[in-house]
Design a protein around this motif. Structure first.
Motif, PDB file in Angstrom:
ATOM      1  N   THR A  66       0.810  -1.221   0.000  1.00 24.42           N
ATOM      2  CA  THR A  66       0.000   0.000   0.000  1.00 24.42           C
ATOM      3  C   THR A  66       0.844   1.271   0.000  1.00 24.42           C
ATOM      4  O   THR A  66       0.305   2.367   0.073  1.00 24.42           O
ATOM      5  CB  THR A  66      -0.936   0.018   1.227  1.00 24.42           C
ATOM      6  N   LYS A  68       3.660   3.552  -2.145  1.00 26.55           N
ATOM      7  CA  LYS A  68       4.207   3.687  -3.495  1.00 26.55           C
ATOM      8  C   LYS A  68       5.709   3.402  -3.548  1.00 26.55           C
ATOM      9  O   LYS A  68       6.213   2.878  -4.551  1.00 26.55           O
ATOM     10  CB  LYS A  68       3.912   5.082  -4.053  1.00 26.55           C
ATOM     11  N   ASP A 104      -4.048  -1.817  -5.015  1.00 32.30           N
ATOM     12  CA  ASP A 104      -4.792  -1.324  -3.852  1.00 32.30           C
ATOM     13  C   ASP A 104      -4.562   0.167  -3.591  1.00 32.30           C
ATOM     14  O   ASP A 104      -5.185   0.736  -2.684  1.00 32.30           O
ATOM     15  CB  ASP A 104      -4.412  -2.120  -2.603  1.00 32.30           C
ATOM     16  N   ILE A 105      -3.682   0.764  -4.385  1.00 23.85           N
ATOM     17  CA  ILE A 105      -3.428   2.208  -4.256  1.00 23.85           C
ATOM     18  C   ILE A 105      -4.248   2.974  -5.286  1.00 23.85           C
ATOM     19  O   ILE A 105      -5.023   3.868  -4.957  1.00 23.85           O
ATOM     20  CB  ILE A 105      -1.930   2.512  -4.435  1.00 23.85           C
ATOM     21  N   ASP A 106      -4.076   2.589  -6.548  1.00 18.55           N
ATOM     22  CA  ASP A 106      -4.791   3.258  -7.643  1.00 18.55           C
ATOM     23  C   ASP A 106      -4.684   2.370  -8.884  1.00 18.55           C
ATOM     24  O   ASP A 106      -3.575   1.952  -9.263  1.00 18.55           O
ATOM     25  CB  ASP A 106      -4.189   4.637  -7.923  1.00 18.55           C
ATOM     26  N   THR A 107      -5.807   2.097  -9.524  1.00 17.58           N
ATOM     27  CA  THR A 107      -5.824   1.178 -10.662  1.00 17.58           C
ATOM     28  C   THR A 107      -4.990   1.696 -11.832  1.00 17.58           C
ATOM     29  O   THR A 107      -4.231   0.948 -12.455  1.00 17.58           O
ATOM     30  CB  THR A 107      -7.266   0.915 -11.123  1.00 17.58           C
ATOM     31  N   ASP A 108      -5.119   2.974 -12.148  1.00 14.65           N
ATOM     32  CA  ASP A 108      -4.352   3.544 -13.264  1.00 14.65           C
ATOM     33  C   ASP A 108      -2.850   3.477 -12.990  1.00 14.65           C
ATOM     34  O   ASP A 108      -2.047   3.214 -13.900  1.00 14.65           O
ATOM     35  CB  ASP A 108      -4.773   4.989 -13.527  1.00 14.65           C
ATOM     36  N   TYR A 109      -2.487   3.721 -11.751  1.00 20.30           N
ATOM     37  CA  TYR A 109      -1.079   3.630 -11.345  1.00 20.30           C
ATOM     38  C   TYR A 109      -0.570   2.198 -11.537  1.00 20.30           C
ATOM     39  O   TYR A 109       0.531   1.975 -12.058  1.00 20.30           O
ATOM     40  CB  TYR A 109      -0.959   4.054  -9.886  1.00 20.30           C
ATOM     41  N   CYS A 110      -1.377   1.234 -11.175  1.00 21.49           N
ATOM     42  CA  CYS A 110      -1.031  -0.165 -11.349  1.00 21.49           C
ATOM     43  C   CYS A 110      -0.857  -0.508 -12.828  1.00 21.49           C
ATOM     44  O   CYS A 110       0.091  -1.208 -13.212  1.00 21.49           O
ATOM     45  CB  CYS A 110      -2.105  -1.052 -10.725  1.00 21.49           C
ATOM     46  N   LYS A 140     -11.402  -6.123 -10.679  1.00 20.35           N
ATOM     47  CA  LYS A 140     -10.335  -5.164 -10.986  1.00 20.35           C
ATOM     48  C   LYS A 140      -9.228  -5.807 -11.799  1.00 20.35           C
ATOM     49  O   LYS A 140      -8.699  -5.218 -12.743  1.00 20.35           O
ATOM     50  CB  LYS A 140      -9.743  -4.602  -9.683  1.00 20.35           C
TER      51      LYS A 140
END
Length: 302
Positions: A66, A68, A104-110, A140
């Motif tokens: 969780t 970055k 689990d932080i941000d889908t676009d970031y993933c 997701k």
């Protein structure tokens, strides 16, 4: 006394024990199913397997990140593994978990992190499989996969036979390389079959269906009954051997793996490594509590 599957699932999700396990090292029998704590140990293991005709998929263990900073570290480590596999010229793909890469932080970031990994793998002519996690992340994961497949064809995922929706989900993934497994998480009855016979039946139906679709099929099982049924099915349907493979876990049924190779089948072994071994090991015990015998042997050997 019978130790329940849910007990080991509970242990696998305990953050305190997970943190402590990093300090313990691969003790208590885990070394029998985890190929070391660093990439060199894992690659040495894979080279030995390659010499016996076995392919591999390598997984640097870790999940549920969780922060970055930890995600960036995990991403760079994954790219380094891709480079190491290429440099050592071993026959191994990669397996990754999206929760280790920012899901689990941000889908676009993933997605952006995965694109970097897939680009690195594409340049080294390698393939990356997205491991499926618990059901709360199922939708997701499929959405991330579909986004990635618009740009990259060197990526696939896992579908789980115990999920009630698994058979239907194959319709939207007909051209995608898939690893089909029974499933190792504790899910609610409304989304997952609980009866073993129902799981096995649904699992085999999913295998049959994808074998007749365009996407490559990896059959993840140690169940000789399922394996024998697949053999009969592919012969009956005239399905070429190069369109599928059997996949098994490192440390499990090695003799059967080699037997299948001798019979002309493609076999790939899932080879996990790393300090984050605890959760993986507990899930293996959840699947087969009798593996506690290995734990006992590991303790006696110390």
């Amino acid at each position: 006394m019978t130790i329940s599957r849910s007990f080991f699932i509970f242990l696998s999700q305990n953050k305190t024990l997970t943190k402590g396990a990093k300090k313990w090292g691969i003790h208590l029998g885990a070394s029998k199913v985890v190929a070391g704590e660093d990439i060199d140990e894992a690659l040495t293991t894979i080279q030995s397997m390659n010499e016996q005709g076995l392919m591999a998929t390598i997984d640097h263990l870790g999940e549920f990140i969780t922060e970055k900073s930890e995600v960036e570290e995990a991403k760079q480590k994954t790219i380094e593994i891709i480079d190491s596999v290429y440099a050592k010229n071993v026959q191994s793909e990669l397996t990754v978990k999206l929760t280790k890469l920012g899901l689990d932080i941000d889908t676009d970031y993933c997605i952006e992190n995965m694109k970097e990994i897939l680009q690195a793998a594409k340049e080294k002519q390698n393939f990356v499989n997205i491991d499926m996690e618990d059901y709360s992340r199922y939708e997701k994961t499929l959405n991330v996969l579909k986004t990635l497949r618009k740009e990259y064809d060197n990526v696939g995922t896992v579908l789980q036979g115990y999920l009630r929706r698994g058979l239907d989900d194959l319709d939207g993934l007909a051209e995608v390389p898939l690893r089909i497994v029974k499933g190792a998480y504790q899910e609610k009855e409304e989304v997952a079959f609980k009866d073993k016979h129902e799981v096995d039946a649904n699992y085999f139906l999913m295998i049959q269906k994808h074998l007749q679709q365009e996407g490559f099929t990896a059959i993840g099982t140690h169940d000789h009954r399922i394996i024998n049924a697949v053999k009969l099915f592919v012969e009956d349907q005239g399905i070429p051997y190069h369109t599928f493979e059997f996949q098994m876990l490192y440390g499990f049924r090695t003799e059967l793996q080699l037997q299948l190779v001798q019979e002309g089948y493609n076999v790939r072994v899932y080879v996990p490594f790393g300090k984050e071994w605890y959760g993986y090991f507990m899930r293996r015990l959840a699947e087969r509590p009798q593996n506690l015998v290995s734990v006992a042997k590991g303790m006696i050997a110390k």
